[in-house]
Design a protein around this motif. Sequence first.
Motif, PDB file in Angstrom:
ATOM      1  N   LEU A   1      76.129 -41.990  18.822  1.00 62.52           N
ATOM      2  CA  LEU A   1      75.740 -43.382  18.594  1.00 62.52           C
ATOM      3  C   LEU A   1      74.947 -43.521  17.299  1.00 62.52           C
ATOM      4  N   ASN A   2      74.129 -42.532  16.993  1.00 63.10           N
ATOM      5  CA  ASN A   2      73.409 -42.561  15.715  1.00 63.10           C
ATOM      6  C   ASN A   2      74.381 -42.572  14.543  1.00 63.10           C
ATOM      7  N   GLN A   3      75.501 -41.890  14.698  1.00 63.82           N
ATOM      8  CA  GLN A   3      76.508 -41.892  13.635  1.00 63.82           C
ATOM      9  C   GLN A   3      77.102 -43.292  13.459  1.00 63.82           C
ATOM     10  N   VAL A   4      77.317 -43.982  14.577  1.00 62.32           N
ATOM     11  CA  VAL A   4      77.820 -45.362  14.503  1.00 62.32           C
ATOM     12  C   VAL A   4      76.797 -46.238  13.780  1.00 62.32           C
ATOM     13  N   PHE A   5      75.530 -46.118  14.175  1.00 63.05           N
ATOM     14  CA  PHE A   5      74.485 -46.924  13.533  1.00 63.05           C
ATOM     15  C   PHE A   5      74.435 -46.640  12.031  1.00 63.05           C
ATOM     16  N   MET A   6      74.577 -45.364  11.675  1.00 67.91           N
ATOM     17  CA  MET A   6      74.538 -45.009  10.264  1.00 67.91           C
ATOM     18  C   MET A   6      75.698 -45.642   9.498  1.00 67.91           C
ATOM     19  N   ASN A   7      76.897 -45.560  10.061  1.00 68.84           N
ATOM     20  CA  ASN A   7      78.059 -46.151   9.383  1.00 68.84           C
ATOM     21  C   ASN A   7      77.848 -47.640   9.139  1.00 68.84           C
ATOM     22  N   LEU A   8      77.368 -48.338  10.155  1.00 68.60           N
ATOM     23  CA  LEU A   8      77.200 -49.790  10.036  1.00 68.60           C
ATOM     24  C   LEU A   8      76.088 -50.154   9.047  1.00 68.60           C
ATOM     25  N   LEU A   9      74.998 -49.382   9.062  1.00 71.90           N
ATOM     26  CA  LEU A   9      73.899 -49.668   8.141  1.00 71.90           C
ATOM     27  C   LEU A   9      74.298 -49.410   6.694  1.00 71.90           C
ATOM     28  N   VAL A  10      74.978 -48.306   6.459  1.00 71.80           N
ATOM     29  CA  VAL A  10      75.399 -47.994   5.086  1.00 71.80           C
ATOM     30  C   VAL A  10      76.413 -49.023   4.598  1.00 71.80           C
ATOM     31  N   ASN A  11      77.359 -49.385   5.458  1.00 73.71           N
ATOM     32  CA  ASN A  11      78.343 -50.414   5.077  1.00 73.71           C
ATOM     33  C   ASN A  11      77.666 -51.745   4.768  1.00 73.71           C
ATOM     34  N   ALA A  12      76.643 -52.085   5.551  1.00 71.60           N
ATOM     35  CA  ALA A  12      75.913 -53.326   5.307  1.00 71.60           C
ATOM     36  C   ALA A  12      75.242 -53.291   3.940  1.00 71.60           C
ATOM     37  N   GLY A  13      74.655 -52.135   3.616  1.00 77.73           N
ATOM     38  CA  GLY A  13      74.023 -51.998   2.317  1.00 77.73           C
ATOM     39  C   GLY A  13      75.015 -52.119   1.180  1.00 77.73           C
TER      40      GLY A  13
END
Length: 439
Positions: free
Chosen positions: A323-335
């Motif tokens: 789940l942390n990997q999912v959060f990371m993908n979404l946060l980086v994409n948002a940035g």
Amino acid sequence: MDETSPRDAASPDREATTILVVDDEPTNLGVLNAVLQEHFRVRVARSGADALRAVGTEPRPDLILLDVMMPEMDGYAVLAQLKQSDASRDIPVIFVTAMDSARDEQRGLESGAVDYISKPINPAILIARVRAHLEARQARDMLKKFNRQLAHQVEEGTHALEQAQLQLMQSEKMASIGQLAAGVAHEINNPIGFVSSNLGTLAGYLDDIFAIVAAYEAAETAADRDAAFEAARELRKSLDYDYLKEDTAGLLSESKDGLARVRKIVQDLKGFSHVSETVWEWADLHAGLDSTLNMVWNELKYHCTVHKRYGSLPKVLCLPSQLNQVFMNLLVNAGHAIVGKGEITIATESIGDSAVRVSISDTGSGMEPAVLARVFDPFFTTKPVGKGTGLGLSLSWNIVARHGGKIDVASEVGKGTSFTITLPITPAQGDESSAATPG
């Protein structure tokens, strides 16, 4: 009957090496005991049966001097039984017998004896032969130990490298953590570099040790054994066996420390990567979001303002690092979606008693409907070449699905994008039996 030399306690300076002498004649036992006890701890056995019992009791013999001609069980039968047992198979056995024909000697060596000494014995030759075979056994034992240690080091190193490679491959699939992957690769290459160098040195040491062992083995069958064993000892000295033994331990210790560093790097990566996570556990999603945000903060801090709107969440049964990997993908994409300055909002809430919701929204450029329809397709990306591979959202979809949840996306060109993850508190496929009750 098995006995220990009565002079053991009076000879504290002798080698802590035990010789078992087996002979049915008391006179022969007395002669051999007198010759050996100044140099070794001596045990005696007066029959083959006593000898077999003696090898299983302390102090266990390091070498056996075995008579051939004994009643009830001769030396050949005793040796055959010794070779059948894991506990005694590697104990060197020297036949000491009045049978001195070449045929008898050949039979003894073919039976597994390491040497064959004819009676009456020459004390100096007996001591020299015993020492030579003890040294040969020590060299063989050390070689086996080093092989086991090296095999363990190689296995440990291979495992650590496999984990690191899996992490790096996953990182390469996520263009957003390219810089992190480069940093991790640097941290891994340093210890791997000196481990590789140490293994090269150890390979050279093993060549020298093999040469020493080969010299002793050749001496066992040489016509002039005394000269051959002397040559083997000279080789042992010239190759500086004592230094090899000392330095090998240091190299193995240094290599183990290096591999531990690699393993630690892999363990640190597991906090935000799902490569090696297999254990379902009750986790605090807020802690996971905060940890992941710290990992990607360098990607966001210069142009994004992050708002946290955390609700009250129960712990969720999950694979936390996935789940942390999912959060990371979404946060980086948002940035990446924000050009210039912008905002990212992380919001959480409970949905009744059975589910939770996590949303990550940005004020970036948004997506066209045609792009939005393909956003979860593998290898689909709108980023420039080298910036992403299009696997991040596809992997995120699969991870959320594995947890029995769903991921939705809403986007408007020029206004931004919002990803919403809905997860059951207890997914049907989660292994509840192996997870403790949430605190």
